[in-house]
Design a protein around this motif. Structure first.
Motif, PDB file in Angstrom:
ATOM      1  N   THR A 131     -63.596   4.697  17.655  1.00  0.00           N
ATOM      2  CA  THR A 131     -64.224   5.041  18.941  1.00  0.00           C
ATOM      3  C   THR A 131     -63.557   4.251  20.066  1.00  0.00           C
ATOM      4  O   THR A 131     -63.319   4.764  21.159  1.00  0.00           O
ATOM      5  CB  THR A 131     -65.733   4.695  18.902  1.00  0.00           C
ATOM      6  N   ARG A 132     -63.244   3.013  19.760  1.00  0.00           N
ATOM      7  CA  ARG A 132     -62.637   2.142  20.759  1.00  0.00           C
ATOM      8  C   ARG A 132     -61.293   2.703  21.232  1.00  0.00           C
ATOM      9  O   ARG A 132     -61.013   2.741  22.425  1.00  0.00           O
ATOM     10  CB  ARG A 132     -62.453   0.769  20.121  1.00  0.00           C
ATOM     11  N   MET A 133     -60.492   3.162  20.295  1.00  0.00           N
ATOM     12  CA  MET A 133     -59.189   3.726  20.684  1.00  0.00           C
ATOM     13  C   MET A 133     -59.376   4.966  21.556  1.00  0.00           C
ATOM     14  O   MET A 133     -58.652   5.178  22.526  1.00  0.00           O
ATOM     15  CB  MET A 133     -58.356   4.049  19.439  1.00  0.00           C
ATOM     16  N   LYS A 134     -60.379   5.783  21.203  1.00  0.00           N
ATOM     17  CA  LYS A 134     -60.627   6.986  22.005  1.00  0.00           C
ATOM     18  C   LYS A 134     -61.081   6.601  23.419  1.00  0.00           C
ATOM     19  O   LYS A 134     -60.673   7.223  24.406  1.00  0.00           O
ATOM     20  CB  LYS A 134     -61.689   7.858  21.321  1.00  0.00           C
ATOM     21  N   LEU A 135     -61.921   5.577  23.500  1.00  0.00           N
ATOM     22  CA  LEU A 135     -62.407   5.140  24.812  1.00  0.00           C
ATOM     23  C   LEU A 135     -61.276   4.524  25.644  1.00  0.00           C
ATOM     24  O   LEU A 135     -61.230   4.697  26.865  1.00  0.00           O
ATOM     25  CB  LEU A 135     -63.562   4.143  24.648  1.00  0.00           C
ATOM     26  N   GLN A 136     -60.373   3.825  24.983  1.00  0.00           N
ATOM     27  CA  GLN A 136     -59.220   3.260  25.709  1.00  0.00           C
ATOM     28  C   GLN A 136     -58.394   4.379  26.338  1.00  0.00           C
ATOM     29  O   GLN A 136     -58.009   4.302  27.505  1.00  0.00           O
ATOM     30  CB  GLN A 136     -58.340   2.449  24.751  1.00  0.00           C
ATOM     31  N   ASP A 137     -58.138   5.443  25.552  1.00  0.00           N
ATOM     32  CA  ASP A 137     -57.348   6.557  26.088  1.00  0.00           C
ATOM     33  C   ASP A 137     -58.101   7.258  27.221  1.00  0.00           C
ATOM     34  O   ASP A 137     -57.506   7.663  28.223  1.00  0.00           O
ATOM     35  CB  ASP A 137     -56.995   7.548  24.973  1.00  0.00           C
TER      36      ASP A 137
END
Ligand SMILES: Nc1ncnc2c1ncn2[C@@H]1O[C@H](COP(=O)(O)OP(=O)(O)OP(=O)(O)O)[C@@H](O)[C@H]1O
Ligand SMILES: [Mg+2]
Length: 240
Positions: free
Chosen positions: A157-163
């Protein structure tokens, strides 16, 4: 260099008799992404609060260049009003007469179509943080300050939120100043990474430029090399 969008100079910041920050000069250019890394307690949140104008007791100055422009803040936890819907939370700063069309657009941009009327308790942690991002964008800020915004969600989820964050910042021309404990996150997102020390008072010990064009590959060897530098400095920061 163009006039900075945000110019923060802290000669000294005390809490009672303790000096926590000393001799810090931090600038944020238009559309720039800058991360602050540093050991727990070194004063990252304090510095961010000073930059936001939330903390006024310090010696130094905060200046906004150009036409100034709004600064918005996103916290570690979403801080949503549990009795208000997603849409009402996003428009909260404007009161009940919030701009419904703009809120609907933001809901769409953060990937929450269909959840406008949902209550915070119906959202996952990642969805709640998407609402917090949309709420931060509502005032059309030029600068978004974020204090460990993704530390409470799982790695994927964190990677998706970063993008998502990068996409939103680019689309709306917003500069980001972000506090994080995650070296990979700092390097993936930022144009510059600032590493603070743990000694009190603390200051910026190292500035790392990240000359890698976007979209970036998280496995880019140049990021790996910079990670070694950042970790070395952080290790030193911990023992000194
Ligand atoms: N309101 C306050 N009153 C007194 N001391 C404070 C206050 N806020 C922060 N401090 C102290 O100032 C120092 C810096 O705190 P700050 O929260 O800025 O650190 P941080 O780098 O954000 O830490 P963390 O990574 O754990 O979030 C700490 O020693 C903290 O105890
Ligand atoms: Mg903090």
């Amino acid at each position: 260099m163009a006039e900075a969008l945000l110019n923060v100079r802290v000669e000294r910041k005390n809490f009672a008799a303790v000096t926590v920050l000393r001799n810090i000069h931090l600038q944020l250019q238009e559309r720039e992404v800058v991360s602050l890394l540093g050991p727990s307690g070194c004063g990252k949140s304090t510095l961010l609060r000073i930059a936001a104008g939330l903390e006024r007791e310090f010696s130094g100055a905060v200046n906004r260049g150009g036409q100034g422009g709004e600064v918005a803040f996103v916290f570690q936890e979403p801080r949503l009003m549990p009795w208000l819907s997603v849409a009402e939370n996003i428009g909260f700063s404007a009161g009940p007469q919030y701009d419904k069309k703009w809120v609907q657009q933001l809901i769409s941009e953060v990937g929450l179509d269909g959840f406008a009327e949902a209550l915070p308790k119906q959202l996952s942690g990642g969805m709640a943080q998407r609402v917090a991002l949309a709420r931060g964008l509502y005032s059309r800020p030029r600068v978004l300050l974020l204090d460990e915004p993704f530390s409470a969600v799982d790695a994927f989820t964190r990677m998706k939120l970063q993008d998502l964050l990068l996409q939103l910042a680019e689309r709306h021309g917003i500069a980001l100043l972000l506090v994080t404990h995650d070296v990979d996150e700092a390097l993936y997102l930022s144009d510059r990474v600032l590493v603070m020390g743990s000694s009190q008072p603390s200051s910026i010990r190292l500035e790392l430029g990240v000359p890698v064009t976007r979209p970036r590959d998280r496995r880019d060897p140049r990021l790996a090399t910079l990670k070694v530098e950042a970790l070395t400095e952080l290790q030193l920061a911990h023992v000194i």
